[in-house]
Write a protein that holds these residues in place. Structure first.
Motif, PDB file in Angstrom:
ATOM      1  N   UNK A  83       0.827  -1.310   0.171  1.00  0.00           N
ATOM      2  CA  UNK A  83      -0.021  -0.053   0.095  1.00  0.00           C
ATOM      3  C   UNK A  83       0.920   1.465  -0.024  1.00  0.00           C
ATOM      4  N   UNK A  84       2.033   1.437   0.722  1.00  0.00           N
ATOM      5  CA  UNK A  84       2.889   2.363   0.524  1.00  0.00           C
ATOM      6  C   UNK A  84       3.430   2.616  -0.480  1.00  0.00           C
ATOM      7  N   UNK A  85       3.883   1.477  -1.074  1.00  0.00           N
ATOM      8  CA  UNK A  85       4.599   1.680  -2.405  1.00  0.00           C
ATOM      9  C   UNK A  85       3.621   1.981  -3.364  1.00  0.00           C
ATOM     10  N   UNK A 107      -8.560 -17.180  13.573  1.00  0.00           N
ATOM     11  CA  UNK A 107      -9.954 -16.507  14.776  1.00  0.00           C
ATOM     12  C   UNK A 107     -10.428 -15.203  14.024  1.00  0.00           C
ATOM     13  N   UNK A 108     -11.503 -15.118  14.070  1.00  0.00           N
ATOM     14  CA  UNK A 108     -12.095 -13.828  13.590  1.00  0.00           C
ATOM     15  C   UNK A 108     -11.501 -12.514  14.187  1.00  0.00           C
ATOM     16  N   UNK A 109     -11.282 -12.500  15.471  1.00  0.00           N
ATOM     17  CA  UNK A 109     -10.584 -11.405  16.175  1.00  0.00           C
ATOM     18  C   UNK A 109      -9.152 -11.052  15.398  1.00  0.00           C
ATOM     19  N   UNK A 110      -8.671 -12.080  15.073  1.00  0.00           N
ATOM     20  CA  UNK A 110      -7.354 -11.612  14.446  1.00  0.00           C
ATOM     21  C   UNK A 110      -7.436 -11.151  12.917  1.00  0.00           C
ATOM     22  N   UNK A 111      -8.259 -11.787  12.467  1.00  0.00           N
ATOM     23  CA  UNK A 111      -8.297 -11.427  10.939  1.00  0.00           C
ATOM     24  C   UNK A 111      -9.140 -10.058  10.868  1.00  0.00           C
ATOM     25  N   UNK A 112     -10.024  -9.457  11.963  1.00  0.00           N
ATOM     26  CA  UNK A 112     -10.551  -8.157  12.281  1.00  0.00           C
ATOM     27  C   UNK A 112      -9.483  -7.412  12.057  1.00  0.00           C
ATOM     28  N   UNK A 113      -8.769  -7.594  13.303  1.00  0.00           N
ATOM     29  CA  UNK A 113      -7.636  -6.568  13.692  1.00  0.00           C
ATOM     30  C   UNK A 113      -6.575  -6.375  12.562  1.00  0.00           C
ATOM     31  N   UNK A 114      -6.155  -7.389  11.818  1.00  0.00           N
ATOM     32  CA  UNK A 114      -5.499  -7.526  10.412  1.00  0.00           C
ATOM     33  C   UNK A 114      -6.186  -6.248   9.544  1.00  0.00           C
ATOM     34  N   UNK A 121      -4.665   2.100   6.641  1.00  0.00           N
ATOM     35  CA  UNK A 121      -3.506   2.537   5.864  1.00  0.00           C
ATOM     36  C   UNK A 121      -4.012   2.706   4.618  1.00  0.00           C
ATOM     37  N   UNK A 122      -4.608   1.931   3.797  1.00  0.00           N
ATOM     38  CA  UNK A 122      -5.384   2.069   2.321  1.00  0.00           C
ATOM     39  C   UNK A 122      -6.199   3.487   2.514  1.00  0.00           C
ATOM     40  N   UNK A 123      -6.910   3.715   3.407  1.00  0.00           N
ATOM     41  CA  UNK A 123      -7.775   4.908   3.504  1.00  0.00           C
ATOM     42  C   UNK A 123      -6.944   6.220   3.278  1.00  0.00           C
ATOM     43  N   UNK A 124      -5.724   5.922   3.859  1.00  0.00           N
ATOM     44  CA  UNK A 124      -5.144   7.204   3.883  1.00  0.00           C
ATOM     45  C   UNK A 124      -4.680   7.676   2.478  1.00  0.00           C
ATOM     46  N   UNK A 125      -4.593   6.821   1.523  1.00  0.00           N
ATOM     47  CA  UNK A 125      -4.312   6.918   0.203  1.00  0.00           C
ATOM     48  C   UNK A 125      -5.349   6.827  -0.841  1.00  0.00           C
TER      49      UNK A 125
END
Length: 305
Positions: A83-85, A107-114, A121-125
């Motif tokens: 995303x940064x690139x 776990x769903x908690x893990x995938x949601x956190x990620x 990050x994507x929203x910033x650009x």
């Protein structure tokens, strides 16, 4: 013979020993005709070229069904670096992600956190992220994640597969979220218990889903190389005066290049799905299974080395 060929290549796509060998080969033997490289940096010149030709792009870091939190962390960081690139180089590209590479099976908690990290990050650009659809056993887990994320983020879409019986209901359920959907036929080997087995029914359902999504007024990506599906879409948008900025055609890198260019010349948005990564073998085998003519790419790759 074609059915036997398809089963053979689908079998190879799941062969872990061959996949391990393929990582040592690198993306040779024709895979470089369908894959952008083994790293995102290797794919940048190709993305730039496609953008200069007028194509938009979505990139996909290959890899799925991860059960290691260490590998998941690496995949998340790789996605954020990509995303940064994209922002740094000013590339016109979106990102597609497979949730099983980001912790869905842990776990769903893990995938949601990620996904929160990636989407923030994507929203910033101003970069859109699409949740790829996977096999039917994970379909509704992926859609559940999408629904939760969509309540907070505008820059997220997902995929609906027309060969699944439940897809019509899924589109109805998603309507309240004004979804950006990529509509596809589906590429996994699903049983008759959950999926249409006849091409005609898969095609009919895809047309039905395209019409429903477009008439619902939501942005739609028609991901197909099938000219009958493309012609149907063009006729539909003309009949209902749907503007060209409400839909796009998506096609895989390296397939139907002439058709891609023809649609672009007619003024339609065409987005190229460009995968990259070391886990190219399974993807490559599935493409050979879908279209035996792609075997020519492999032969060309071998003898051009």
């Amino acid at each position: 013979m074609e059915a036997i060929s398809k089963r053979f290549f689908m079998f190879l796509s799941h062969n872990k020993a061959l996949d391990k060998m393929a990582k040592r080969w690198g993306s040779k033997f024709g895979a470089n005709n369908l894959v952008g490289g083994e790293t995102f940096l290797q794919a940048i010149p190709l993305i730039t070229q496609l953008n200069e030709e007028g194509f938009q792009v979505t990139v996909d870091h290959l890899g799925e069904f991860v059960d290691s939190t260490e590998v998941v962390r690496e995949n998340v960081q790789g996605c954020i670096q990509s995303i940064s690139a994209i922002a740094y180089h000013g590339l016109n590209t979106e990102i597609s992600v497979k949730l099983t590479s980001l912790g869905l099976d842990i776990s769903q908690d893990l995938v949601m956190e990620n996904m929160e990290l990636i989407l923030s990050k994507a929203n910033e650009s101003g970069i859109t992220v699409t949740l790829d659809m996977e096999d039917s056993s994970r379909c509704h887990a992926i859609l559940d994640v999408y629904k939760k994320l969509r309540q907070k983020y505008d820059n997220v879409g997902t995929v609906i597969q027309s060969y699944l019986y439940v897809s019509d209901k899924d589109v109805d359920d998603l309507n309240q979220f004004s979804p950006y959907l990529r509509l596809v036929k589906g590429a996994y080997n699903e049983s008759g218990k959950v999926a249409f087995q006849e091409k005609k029914k898969v095609d009919e359902n895809l047309k039905h889903l395209i019409k429903k999504q477009l008439l619902n007024g939501h942005y739609t990506a028609i991901a197909s190389h099938d000219e009958a599906i493309i012609d149907y879409t063009i006729g539909l948008v003309k009949e209902h005066n749907i503007p060209n900025d409400r839909f796009e055609f998506q096609m895989l890198y390296g397939m139907r290049n002439q058709l891609q260019s023809e649609l672009l010349k007619k003024g339609y948005t065409v987005r190229i799905y460009l995968p990259y990564g070391e886990d190219w073998f399974g993807y490559f085998m599935r493409r050979l299974a879908e279209r035996p003519a792609n075997i020519a790419f492999a032969l060309k790759g071998i003898f051009s080395k």
